[in-house]
Enzyme design. Structure first.
Site, PDB file in Angstrom:
ATOM      1  N   HIS A 291       0.784  -1.141   0.023  1.00 34.60           N
ATOM      2  CA  HIS A 291      -0.033   0.055  -0.023  1.00 34.60           C
ATOM      3  C   HIS A 291       1.034   1.182   0.155  1.00 34.60           C
ATOM      4  O   HIS A 291       2.115   1.249   0.447  1.00 34.60           O
ATOM      5  CB  HIS A 291      -0.674  -0.178   1.307  1.00 34.60           C
ATOM      6  CG  HIS A 291      -1.877   0.884   1.278  1.00 34.60           C
ATOM      7  ND1 HIS A 291      -1.604   2.297   1.781  1.00 34.60           N
ATOM      8  CD2 HIS A 291      -3.280   0.681   1.362  1.00 34.60           C
ATOM      9  CE1 HIS A 291      -2.813   2.854   1.885  1.00 34.60           C
ATOM     10  NE2 HIS A 291      -3.733   2.258   1.473  1.00 34.60           N
TER      11      HIS A 291
ATOM     12  N   ASP B 155       3.195  -4.349   8.076  1.00 33.85           N
ATOM     13  CA  ASP B 155       2.110  -3.659   7.805  1.00 33.85           C
ATOM     14  C   ASP B 155       1.045  -4.603   8.145  1.00 33.85           C
ATOM     15  O   ASP B 155       0.478  -5.412   7.245  1.00 33.85           O
ATOM     16  CB  ASP B 155       2.143  -3.063   6.444  1.00 33.85           C
ATOM     17  CG  ASP B 155       0.793  -2.212   6.165  1.00 33.85           C
ATOM     18  OD1 ASP B 155      -0.345  -2.391   6.807  1.00 33.85           O
ATOM     19  OD2 ASP B 155       0.642  -1.694   5.129  1.00 33.85           O
TER      20      ASP B 155
ATOM     21  N   GLN C  15      -4.168  -5.282   7.000  1.00 35.01           N
ATOM     22  CA  GLN C  15      -5.360  -6.173   6.518  1.00 35.01           C
ATOM     23  C   GLN C  15      -5.317  -7.354   7.069  1.00 35.01           C
ATOM     24  O   GLN C  15      -6.146  -8.284   6.828  1.00 35.01           O
ATOM     25  CB  GLN C  15      -4.977  -6.241   4.944  1.00 35.01           C
ATOM     26  CG  GLN C  15      -5.209  -4.938   4.083  1.00 35.01           C
ATOM     27  CD  GLN C  15      -6.717  -4.588   4.375  1.00 35.01           C
ATOM     28  OE1 GLN C  15      -7.732  -5.229   4.888  1.00 35.01           O
ATOM     29  NE2 GLN C  15      -6.937  -3.194   3.962  1.00 35.01           N
TER      30      GLN C  15
ATOM     31  N   LYS D  81     -10.334  -0.539  10.729  1.00 32.97           N
ATOM     32  CA  LYS D  81     -10.522  -1.776   9.908  1.00 32.97           C
ATOM     33  C   LYS D  81     -10.906  -2.976  10.694  1.00 32.97           C
ATOM     34  O   LYS D  81     -11.263  -4.155  10.102  1.00 32.97           O
ATOM     35  CB  LYS D  81      -9.424  -2.124   9.014  1.00 32.97           C
ATOM     36  CG  LYS D  81      -8.853  -1.022   8.090  1.00 32.97           C
ATOM     37  CD  LYS D  81      -7.832  -1.378   7.273  1.00 32.97           C
ATOM     38  CE  LYS D  81      -7.050  -0.242   6.477  1.00 32.97           C
ATOM     39  NZ  LYS D  81      -8.067   0.334   5.414  1.00 32.97           N
TER      40      LYS D  81
ATOM     41  N   CYS E 268      -4.725   2.580  -3.553  1.00 31.98           N
ATOM     42  CA  CYS E 268      -3.479   2.817  -3.013  1.00 31.98           C
ATOM     43  C   CYS E 268      -2.382   1.979  -3.177  1.00 31.98           C
ATOM     44  O   CYS E 268      -1.471   1.709  -2.246  1.00 31.98           O
ATOM     45  CB  CYS E 268      -3.739   3.452  -1.533  1.00 31.98           C
ATOM     46  SG  CYS E 268      -4.697   4.639  -1.113  1.00 31.98           S
TER      47      CYS E 268
HETATM   48  N1  PLP Z   1      -1.752  -0.724   4.641  1.00 27.90           N
HETATM   49  C1  PLP Z   1      -2.594  -1.521   4.085  1.00 27.90           C
HETATM   50  C2  PLP Z   1      -2.311  -2.753   3.618  1.00 27.90           C
HETATM   51  C3  PLP Z   1      -3.885  -1.115   4.032  1.00 27.90           C
HETATM   52  O1  PLP Z   1      -4.913  -1.579   3.350  1.00 27.90           O
HETATM   53  C4  PLP Z   1      -4.290   0.379   4.398  1.00 27.90           C
HETATM   54  C5  PLP Z   1      -5.403   0.931   4.387  1.00 27.90           C
HETATM   55  O2  PLP Z   1      -6.240   0.552   3.403  1.00 27.90           O
HETATM   56  C6  PLP Z   1      -3.108   1.088   4.956  1.00 27.90           C
HETATM   57  C7  PLP Z   1      -1.762   0.475   5.062  1.00 27.90           C
HETATM   58  C8  PLP Z   1      -3.415   2.532   5.546  1.00 27.90           C
HETATM   59  O3  PLP Z   1      -4.422   2.382   6.633  1.00 27.90           O
HETATM   60  P1  PLP Z   1      -4.681   3.749   7.090  1.00 27.90           P
HETATM   61  O4  PLP Z   1      -5.263   4.518   6.416  1.00 27.90           O
HETATM   62  O5  PLP Z   1      -5.737   3.256   8.292  1.00 27.90           O
HETATM   63  O6  PLP Z   1      -3.710   4.269   7.924  1.00 27.90           O
END
Ligand code: PLP
Length: 409
Positions: free
Chosen positions: A125, A202, A205, A228, A367
């Site tokens: 992401h 990270d 998900q 999430k 993203c």
């Molecule tokens: N990393 C992953 C794999 C994501 O799917 C997301 C959001 O969709 C993020 C990071 C960023 O999360 P946040 O916008 O809650 O900071």
């Protein structure tokens, strides 16, 4: 799958699931972007505003002490939930994004310099790419990227071969927000640790679907977002190993994170407060507790099993009944995320028509533009399941996709 009666009781906790759109029952399948919120979490937020609102860590008065108690209890519950050794290793942030920015800026700033190397993967992401690029512009290290195979699995041979004596850091997602692939995190961390390279995971998900045990994984850093995982928005968690967090400089300066301030020099607070500058979301943070309780009551295995059954059923039907469907991400054991295109139709067209049929899916690059470039597409339509979704909703979704495919021709 979770039984119908249990599912009915679960759904009753989510008032929003009773909504109708365009005269049809709403089918919410954008859970990867954010999941819906059970009433108990909303109640905790309401209680925070109506019963205990006071700034934390600054007051001797009762209300402030109550608010502080709730926040610090939430920290303990999160620590226990992810298997951290101590609640002091749990830092509250605004989300996964801020957590990764914190690590990149503070830890990355310490360990990455001119000529060094960072390993990322092509399925990241933007939240796990851009913070490193911002640092790269200041420090001049290079970024190496692990590719994927046709099913959307990381090429682990390539991963191993990307390490060199200049590798200083590795950062990758536990699960992809586009492909649904669940990466072999434990093995990948062990591989990096054999070369004494620290790893950030990270977990945005993974946290809503999988049991996370940061010590079993041996992750150096692990980041996720509450919104999430049925929790409040605007709150995230960064787990970090104490030994690393202690060495790291603060990320932001301000109140809460200091021990003593003077114009001749400032000393910083102990963990975790060193990394929590300014007033935290003291109303939202305690509302993580009922979100965790909600998931624990159902059980992570039951959640994953239910979502997996929905994924299998939907995938089978899409492949059998929608001519020209193209799926992106077919790795075994993937999360319940379906990224697809119908022929060459633009994902926005498909998404807008699905919306008119009451089906809420996400469209676009999610993203993850480098991944889209790798796949040779601009974007996908993405449907993703949560524990409250039903087989009827999965069927409604497939029927709607069939209808859209017919309309678009
Ligand atoms: N990393 C992953 C794999 C994501 O799917 C997301 C959001 O969709 C993020 C990071 C960023 O999360 P946040 O916008 O809650 O900071």
């Amino acid at each position: 799958m979770i039984s119908d009666s249990r599912l009915e009781a679960i759904r009753a906790e989510f008032p929003i699931l009773g909504r109708e759109l365009y005269g049809r029952p709403m089918t919410y399948l954008d859970n990867t972007a954010t999941s819906q919120t059970p009433r108990r979490v909303v109640d905790a937020v309401v209680s925070g505003y109506t019963q205990t609102k006071a700034n934390v860590h600054r007051g001797v008065h009762t209300l402030s002490q109550e608010a502080t108690g709730l926040q610090e209890e939430a920290r303990r519950r999160v620590a226990a939930w992810i298997g951290a050794e101590s609640h002091e290793e749990v830092i509250f942030t605004r989300g996964t994004t801020e957590a990764i920015n914190l690590v990149a800026s503070s830890f990355g700033g310490m360990v990455l310099g001119e000529g060094d190397e960072l390993i990322l993967t092509v399925m990241e992401h933007h939240a796990n790419i851009v913070p490193w690029q911002l640092l790269q512009a200041r420090k001049g290290f290079s970024i190496k990227v692990v590719p994927i195979d046709a099913e959307g699995r990381l090429d682990l041979g390539a991963y191993r071969s990307l390490f060199s004596e200049r590798t200083r850091m590795v950062s990758f997602c536990h699960a992809s927000n586009v492909l649904g692939t669940v990466n072999p995190v434990r093995e990948m961390i062990a591989e990096a640790h054999r070369r004494c390279v620290p790893v950030l995971v990270d977990g945005a998900q993974a946290a809503p679907h999988l049991r996370i045990d940061v010590r079993e994984l041996d992750a150096d850093f692990y980041a996720f977002s509450a919104h999430k995982m049925y929790g409040p928005s605007g709150i995230g968690v960064l787990y970090g190993k104490r030994a690393l967090l202690e060495k790291m400089p603060p990320y932001q300066g301000g109140g809460e994170m200091i021990e003593h301030v003077s114009f001749s020099g400032t000393t910083f607070a102990e963990l975790p407060f060193k990394f929590e500058a300014g007033t935290p979301d003291f109303v939202g943070i305690p509302a993580i507790v009922p979100a965790i309780e909600f998931m624990e009551e159902i059980g992570l295995d039951a959640i994953a099993g239910h979502e997996h059954a929905l994924l299998e059923h939907t995938t089978e039907r899409l492949l059998a009944e929608v001519p020209g469907i193209r799926l992106f991400g077919t790795a075994p054991g993937k999360c319940a995320i379906i990224s697809f295109l119908i022929g060459d139709h633009h994902p926005y067209d498909v998404g807008m028509l699905l919306d008119k049929l009451g089906v809420e899916v996400r469209t676009g690059h999610h993203c993850a533009q480098p991944l889209m470039e790798h796949l040779g597409i601009e974007g996908t339509v993405r449907a993703s399941f949560a524990v409250y979704n039903t087989i009827e909703e999965a069927d409604r979704f497939v029927d709607a996709v069939k209808r859209v495919a017919m309309i678009l021709g």
